[in-house]
Scaffold this motif. Sequence first.
Motif: not given
Lengths: 236, 256
Positions: B76-80, B156-162
């Motif tokens: 999630s951190g990398e996505i954000e 969960i992290a694959s679809v949600a924020t950290s």
Amino acid sequence: MTARSLPRLRRATAVAALLACVAASQALVDPYRLVVNDEAGVQFSVAAVVVRSFLGEVRGLAADFLWLRVDEYQHRRRIVGGELLQSDDEALMPLVRLITWLDPHFVDAYALGGQWLAFHFNHPQQAAAFYEEGIRNNPNDFDLHTGAAWVDWRWLHDYARATALAHDAAGLADDDLQRFQALWLVAHIRMTAGDTAGAIQAWRAVGQIPGYDGAATTWIARVRAQAQGTARGTAR
Amino acid sequence: MTSPIVVIAQQTMREASRRRTLPALVLFGCGIIVSSAFLSFFQLGVEIKFFKDIAFTVIFMFGTLATLVIVSTQLSGEIESRTIYNVLSKPIQRWELVVGKFVGTIATIALAVAPMVAILVFFIYTDHGGSALEAVKGAYMLWLAFTVLSAVALGIASVATSTVTAALTVLVFVVSYLKGAVTTYLDLISAHPVVAYFGQALYYLLPNFENFNTRTAVVHDELVPWAYLGRTTLYAAALIGLFLYLGTQLFEEREF
């Protein structure tokens, strides 16, 4: 079936198969749960299950911290205005009960609770039941067997049960001193029950323990003298 | 040629060690365990039980915290922070990214809890406080719990924020422990077969972290059978497979 729904069906099948694997492996684990966890032979009340569930992994530590408080009540009883604080005594048993819920192998809590129920609060029936639960959860514990034997002997006068418990304790003893303590109990219970031959037999077993033969001889003489005195009294 | 999964796993470990949170957690955990070995307000016998209870609780809490910190800051951190674009522009599959992150996380957790376990084993050995092997078995079971937690968090992290990942993972964890209370309550309020089936489904399908709790046996010097270790490892593998599959499928569908 559309081209879009095919991968979805495949995914749903895969998830269902993986869920089946989870359920099957849980079923494989279940038979061993009773062996490794503190649930072996323990019948918890609903309240106990809730408390245990909420505390999860930290319930052992919670039991230890509660024992700190019990330890303080037991060994460092507080005095207010020159009198022992009664509320400390009253607070002890709920804490002990909670400890045994959290850790049914906390033998010290069972031993202390049983002793206080019988000898301090004067509830021998409850003490016997508490000891019985402790022994069910910890079948190889010496202290619980001797504690229960004391209650059955001195309070409930159930000599047969007391003798059986003390006899079991002798079999569970870690060392010669404990074996002596258990057989001492067996002999005294049998004497109280009027079983002189049984008492002498127990003292003979004491004599088999290295270093205790002298004590056994003295006690056998004393038991015989006491039996003769009783017989003379009855004849008169 | 090194597999992309290994490269991502190594990168994950490097990234985790670069953050100051993890070494701080490990140091703090080790400090608590060492200091608890010198507490002596209990009588003999209870003292070693108290030490083992503290040590296992510390390993459990710090391991859980480390898992949450690593996982929620990874995917999630990398996505954000949008660094995910750089990663995905490389010739790697999305599922390889998720699996690589998972492997890196569980290896990092193993390295993080290892010093705490070593201290526990050392004091058990020097104080003659029972079997060191059983303590290692107990620690292995805790590590299995962390691997399952990592898989749940990655799913969960694959679809949600950290933040959502951390919160939902904690929720799954807590619900897993409350399952026993819920099923007992269901048994109590109704004898209807549907309710019974629901309770059974809840028990068998939701993750059961209690399976990994062998602490009472270890603390009271009882043996944890090898068969139990094997079966629980299978259980952990099934849960990891489920959550990683869900995670990779959801991540594949996600648009950036």
